[in-house]
Design an enzyme around this catalytic site. Sequence first.
Site, PDB file in Angstrom:
ATOM      1  N   HIS A  73       0.814  -1.228   0.000  1.00 51.09           N
ATOM      2  CA  HIS A  73       0.000   0.000   0.000  1.00 51.09           C
ATOM      3  C   HIS A  73       0.844   1.272   0.000  1.00 51.09           C
ATOM      4  O   HIS A  73       1.858   1.364   0.682  1.00 51.09           O
ATOM      5  CB  HIS A  73      -1.033  -0.004   1.134  1.00 51.09           C
ATOM      6  CG  HIS A  73      -0.489   0.014   2.534  1.00 51.09           C
ATOM      7  ND1 HIS A  73      -0.318   1.178   3.253  1.00 51.09           N
ATOM      8  CD2 HIS A  73      -0.113  -0.988   3.364  1.00 51.09           C
ATOM      9  CE1 HIS A  73       0.117   0.880   4.469  1.00 51.09           C
ATOM     10  NE2 HIS A  73       0.272  -0.412   4.565  1.00 51.09           N
ATOM     11  N   GLU A 224      -5.357   1.208   2.537  1.00 51.13           N
ATOM     12  CA  GLU A 224      -5.044   0.131   3.482  1.00 51.13           C
ATOM     13  C   GLU A 224      -5.189   0.573   4.924  1.00 51.13           C
ATOM     14  O   GLU A 224      -5.689  -0.181   5.761  1.00 51.13           O
ATOM     15  CB  GLU A 224      -3.617  -0.395   3.246  1.00 51.13           C
ATOM     16  CG  GLU A 224      -3.316  -1.713   3.960  1.00 51.13           C
ATOM     17  CD  GLU A 224      -2.867  -1.569   5.403  1.00 51.13           C
ATOM     18  OE1 GLU A 224      -2.825  -2.583   6.110  1.00 51.13           O
ATOM     19  OE2 GLU A 224      -2.576  -0.432   5.856  1.00 51.13           O
TER      20      GLU A 224
END
Length: 348
Positions: A73, A224
């Site tokens: 992420h 995320e």
Amino acid sequence: MPLSAIDLVFLEDVLVGLLNTPSPTGYAQRAIEYTGNILAQFPALSLSHTRKGALVANWPGRASDAPRALTAHADTLGAMVKEIKSNGRLKLTKIGGFAWNTIEGEGCTVFTHQGGTVRGSLLLSKASSHVHGSQVNDLKREDDNMEVRLDARVNSADQTRALGIEIGDFVVFDPRVELTNGFVRSRHLDDKACVACMLAAVKALHEAGLQPAQTTTLHISNYEEVGHGAASGFPPDLAELVTVDMAAVGEGQASDEFHASICVKDSGGPYHYELSQRLRSLAEAHNIPYKVDIYPYYGSDGEALWRAGGDVAVALIGPGVDASHNYERTHMDALVATTNWIVAYLVS
Ligand SMILES: [Zn+2]
């Protein structure tokens, strides 16, 4: 088979560039664009974006009967303007899970909805020892007691609004990147370190003229830190997902800053046993320094896919990061181990 050589200068440059690119969750487009520009240099990949804003690269493999994906992420912790106080300072709301004391005194930038930036710092609302005495120590670090002091001549809400600042504007904390003796000290190594490892692995394979064993999706997630980043963005026939994210280092943990770790269980429960076993075998076969660990307060993007109904095998590997969601640190050894592990997986 020996692993492809990793370009350490590339790995370090990409990492430092990413760390210095502001990308709090919800406002991660700059880091997504930075990553996309690098991946665009590799002709075997075809790039696209999900409607949610994640970056997806499709990489044709030697076979495609069991398609794979890797995710890391690009979004990070950060904050948003919650309130403009009557004294012109800002009250914030956190983006992601962290404690205020980890950024107390840190420099920050407000990205206004009008496209401007205003510098400032995050402080306790009763910050001066000479004025507030023991309260500086005693005051609880919670939303109501923290504020942004802007580096602008403002002492009313109207003056602050005149700078272009409004509720909902994103606030980014300085990463303070420093490299010493192989150590990388910075905020947001979670998870930019792993995005950099993934890019270095792609470069290693390209330079060796190698193709992944299976058609592979590289997924750079942008949500995320709030729990649903990799919930979407994969082909429907995906067989397995290796999540690449930081390993939790600290008291009682097996992970450290010089190894990559495989997480076999975190707050979301155990990961996929057979896929984890295969990754452990690969690490053994290629002499990759690794640890097996359990992370007590942790959730990953792989679990986001599971919770969204993804019927795929999911595992989690990544470099040890000390003081996570704080002023973090890792070592190049852990980044090289993680990159080698990704390479080994891709070609296996
Ligand atoms: Zn992370």
